[in-house]
Design a protein around this motif. Structure first.
Motif, short mmCIF file in Angstrom:
data_model
loop_
_atom_site.label_atom_id
_atom_site.label_comp_id
_atom_site.label_asym_id
_atom_site.label_seq_id
_atom_site.Cartn_x
_atom_site.Cartn_y
_atom_site.Cartn_z
N ASN A 287 0.93 -1.20 0.13
CA ASN A 287 0.07 -0.10 0.08
C ASN A 287 0.71 1.16 0.01
O ASN A 287 0.26 2.34 -0.01
CB ASN A 287 -0.92 0.01 1.28
CG ASN A 287 -0.17 -0.13 2.53
OD1 ASN A 287 1.18 -0.37 2.53
ND2 ASN A 287 -1.03 -0.20 3.60
N TYR A 288 2.13 1.28 -0.05
CA TYR A 288 2.80 2.33 -0.08
C TYR A 288 4.21 2.25 -0.81
O TYR A 288 4.76 1.34 -1.12
CB TYR A 288 3.56 2.04 1.40
CG TYR A 288 4.34 3.48 2.05
CD1 TYR A 288 3.72 4.45 2.71
CD2 TYR A 288 5.68 3.53 2.01
CE1 TYR A 288 4.39 5.63 3.10
CE2 TYR A 288 6.59 4.67 2.28
CZ TYR A 288 5.92 5.65 2.99
OH TYR A 288 6.59 6.53 3.41
N LEU A 289 4.26 3.41 -1.60
CA LEU A 289 5.44 3.37 -2.72
C LEU A 289 6.61 4.03 -1.83
O LEU A 289 6.50 5.25 -1.78
CB LEU A 289 4.89 4.08 -3.85
CG LEU A 289 5.85 4.40 -4.97
CD1 LEU A 289 6.17 2.96 -5.54
CD2 LEU A 289 5.21 5.40 -6.15
N GLY A 290 7.58 3.44 -1.75
CA GLY A 290 8.60 4.08 -0.95
C GLY A 290 9.50 4.77 -1.75
O GLY A 290 10.18 5.71 -1.20
N ASP A 291 9.77 4.43 -3.00
CA ASP A 291 10.62 5.26 -3.97
C ASP A 291 10.41 4.69 -5.37
O ASP A 291 9.87 3.89 -5.64
CB ASP A 291 12.18 5.03 -3.47
CG ASP A 291 13.21 5.85 -4.41
OD1 ASP A 291 12.75 7.19 -4.51
OD2 ASP A 291 14.24 5.31 -4.41
N ARG B 2 10.12 1.03 -5.63
CA ARG B 2 10.26 0.41 -4.11
C ARG B 2 8.80 0.21 -3.47
O ARG B 2 8.63 1.09 -3.11
CB ARG B 2 11.44 0.98 -3.32
CG ARG B 2 11.96 0.16 -2.30
CD ARG B 2 13.20 0.89 -1.70
NE ARG B 2 14.18 1.27 -2.79
CZ ARG B 2 14.79 0.37 -3.28
NH1 ARG B 2 14.98 -0.97 -2.66
NH2 ARG B 2 15.85 0.55 -4.34
N VAL C 296 6.49 -1.05 -0.54
CA VAL C 296 6.29 -1.54 0.68
C VAL C 296 4.91 -1.73 1.19
O VAL C 296 4.06 -1.03 0.80
CB VAL C 296 6.94 -0.23 1.65
CG1 VAL C 296 6.96 -0.67 3.18
CG2 VAL C 296 8.40 0.19 1.24
N ALA D 80 1.82 8.89 -4.29
CA ALA D 80 3.26 9.36 -4.10
C ALA D 80 3.93 9.36 -5.36
O ALA D 80 5.00 10.09 -5.43
CB ALA D 80 3.79 8.38 -3.02
N ILE E 37 -0.89 7.45 3.96
CA ILE E 37 -0.32 6.29 3.13
C ILE E 37 -0.07 6.32 1.90
O ILE E 37 0.85 6.12 0.95
CB ILE E 37 -1.05 5.02 3.74
CG1 ILE E 37 -0.88 5.03 5.25
CG2 ILE E 37 -0.46 4.01 3.05
CD1 ILE E 37 -1.54 3.95 5.90
N ASP E 38 -1.32 6.94 1.19
CA ASP E 38 -1.35 6.84 -0.33
C ASP E 38 -0.39 7.81 -1.04
O ASP E 38 0.25 7.67 -1.95
CB ASP E 38 -2.82 7.46 -0.68
CG ASP E 38 -3.08 7.30 -2.08
OD1 ASP E 38 -2.44 6.46 -2.66
OD2 ASP E 38 -3.92 7.89 -2.56
N ILE E 39 -0.11 8.99 -0.14
CA ILE E 39 0.84 9.92 -0.82
C ILE E 39 2.36 9.62 -0.43
O ILE E 39 3.28 10.16 -0.67
CB ILE E 39 0.60 11.27 -0.37
CG1 ILE E 39 0.56 11.54 1.01
CG2 ILE E 39 -0.75 11.70 -1.03
CD1 ILE E 39 1.43 12.93 1.36
N GLY E 40 2.57 8.45 0.49
CA GLY E 40 3.91 8.14 0.81
C GLY E 40 4.58 9.11 1.71
O GLY E 40 5.66 9.17 1.61
N HIS F 21 16.12 10.06 -2.32
CA HIS F 21 14.79 9.98 -2.08
C HIS F 21 14.53 11.02 -0.94
O HIS F 21 14.72 10.67 0.28
CB HIS F 21 14.19 8.34 -1.59
CG HIS F 21 12.64 8.55 -1.12
ND1 HIS F 21 11.84 8.49 -2.17
CD2 HIS F 21 12.03 8.53 -0.18
CE1 HIS F 21 10.49 8.37 -1.57
NE2 HIS F 21 10.86 8.64 -0.16
#
Lengths: 146, 367
Positions: free
Chosen positions: A53-57, A72, A74, A105, B213-216, B329
């Motif tokens: 559910n989370y885009l790390g990079d 990436r 997560v 994200a 969470i959606d926007i990271g 990042h």
């Protein structure tokens, strides 16, 4: 400790849902064909066993023969991580589907990869330069930009 | 006759004290109410990622100082961790502890700036900032004692740290750790019991959990929205698994929670500092690493919980002395994604406060 999922294991699951989507898979990453990237990303996000559910990079690398876009992923729920990659061989017009619909994200990160590496993210709602100014010529992070 | 109205477009910045650097917001206003906001960045873009491709691995460390320049030591740490992962370098025990001591002091220093300027954005001009700086100054003196610098420390090295601490350091740091909770209580009393602060921050600039969470989002912004995620606990790097500390989380995800989470994190950092100083072993502070490091072909992603969120470095090596690809990042750029969601419908004065509560540093956003 975040468990980095082995690429081969995840590739097996992807192949069950989308045969021929995976190009290469090893311990560290899964490389998928760029035309099935969105479906695979959606599958990885929605499948309860992964729940990414989370885009790390998100970034891109220029290997001169091809561009590699690196995601990436997560899962905050399971504490899993996975490196998903895709390659585009067209230097003039490198295009991959945008994942902004799955993870917002990706908005700035895709714009940045477009700005500096010239990757075109199809379906991005607002794909314009992020750090450089409008009218800037070229893509500075490409290896042939001097 | 009906009154003719039309939206008003206002440029905030790039040169404006409330933008914390050179940041521009294109704000569409209906009277005083924000209808749309578009962040415009890049005024401080120096091309650090491209510069990194032409420098040796060690030469990149000073570049990382210039990302989030209010938390240079944690930038150093994230970068050297990524290189050590790439090259498979083990570092001495004492260096691990010194890194933790430095990183946690840096977190306190960065959060003090964040809270101080947040109040500045609320209209409490400079007085709270100067209170925060009183404590931050003590930390800067300590950093200066160790590495001679007060802003761009360049302290971490691949394989350890550049200097051992002088003997005056630990007594001074112990004094700071003993005194600091009292000052935090004082601030809490001055700020959190002030009705104007509460009215201006509670329920303002709400970032719901799902959106965060959606926007990271990461760091205090994510945790204020009620997500218990801290890289120090979720994916412990260095020796964080040896310390006992809690992750404070907010409930509403509003401006007040973001302030509150930072205040609590400072207390947790003090706990870590106490434990790290008590356990600090003797020995070497840097491993034997070649000056011209040539990591094997491959890639590595090192990430840490920086004061402002998850800071990551992605390195690709082609076995030469410079990285083939050097990617950063930046947490604050990603945290800005939801700025529009947080401020639409609020007044322009609330936009300034909400932006301040995200705690951005443009050196990191623009790179």
């Amino acid at each position: 400790m975040t468990t980095a999922l082995a690429g081969e294991q995840v590739a097996k699951k992807i192949n069950e849902a989308y045969p021929s989507a995976v190009a290469v898979a090893d311990k560290t990453a899964v490389i998928v064909n760029s035309d099935s990237l969105f479906q695979v990303a959606e599958f990885l996000k929605k499948a309860p066993e992964f729940d990414f559910n989370y885009l790390g990079d998100l970034t891109a690398v220029d290997y001169t023969d091809y561009f590699e876009v690196v995601y990436r992923l997560v899962s905050l729920e399971h504490n899993y991580s996975l490196v998903l990659k895709t390659r585009c061989y067209d230097r003039e017009n490198p295009a991959v589907p945008s994942v902004t619909k799955l993870w917002r994200a990706a908005d700035f990160m895709e714009r940045e990869a477009y700005d500096l590496m010239g990757i075109i993210f199809m379906g991005h709602p607002n794909l314009k330069r992020l750090l450089l100014w409008e009218g800037f010529e070229g893509y500075p992070l490409r290896r042939d930009y001097l | 006759m009906a009154l003719q109205t039309e939206p008003f477009i206002l440029n905030v910045g790039p040169q404006h004290p409330s933008t914390h650097g050179v940041f521009r917001m294109k704000v569409t206003l209906d009277g005083e109410v924000v209808v749309d906001v578009e962040p415009v960045i890049g005024y401080l873009h120096r091309g650090i990622e491209k510069m990194g491709e032409n420098r040796t691995y060690t030469q990149i460390i000073p570049l990382t100082d210039r990302l989030d320049y209010l938390a240079s030591l944690t930038n150093n740490l994230a970068y050297v961790l990524a290189v050590e992962k790439l090259a498979g370098i083990k570092i001495p025990e004492r260096a691990e502890y010194l890194r933790i001591i430095m990183a946690e002091s840096m977190r306190i220093s960065s959060h003090l700036m964040a809270v101080g300027f947040f109040l500045n954005d609320l209209g409490a001009m400079m007085t709270p900032v100067l209170y925060m700086w009183r404590e931050r100054e003590k930390l800067l003196d300590l950093f200066e004692m160790v590495c001679g610098q007060r802003l761009t420390y360049n302290y971490m090295r691949i394989g350890g740290v550049s200097h051992d601490i002088p003997e005056e350091f630990l007594p001074a740091m112990k004094k700071f750790v003993t005194e600091m909770p009292g000052f935090l209580d004082e601030y809490d009393q001055l700020i959190a019991s002030n009705e104007i602060v509460l009215v201006r921050t509670k329920g303002v600039g709400v970032l719901p959990k799902e959106t965060a969470i959606d926007i990271g989002a990461s760091g205090p912004v994510l945790r204020a929205s009620g997500v218990k995620w801290d890289t120090r606990k979720a994916d412990p790097y260095s020796i964080y698994d040896r310390f006992d500390f809690d992750i404070p989380i907010g409930a509403a995800g509003d401006n007040y929670d973001r302030y509150w989470v930072r205040m609590q994190e400072m207390r947790q950092s003090l706990r870590i500092l106490e434990q790290a100083m008590a356990q600090l072993p003797k020995g070497e502070v840097i491993a034997d690493v070649p000056q011209l490091l040539r990591p094997p072909v491959g890639e590595a992603y090192g990430h840490i919980e920086a004061p402002k969120g998850e800071l990551g470095f992605y390195l690709v090596s082609d076995n030469s002395i410079a990285p083939y690809r050097f990617h950063i990042h930046p947490p604050t750029l990603i945290n800005l994604t939801a700025l529009k969601d947080m401020v639409v419908g609020w007044k322009i004065a609330d936009l300034i406060v909400t932006f301040g509560s995200i705690d951005v540093v443009l050196g990191e956003i623009d790179r």
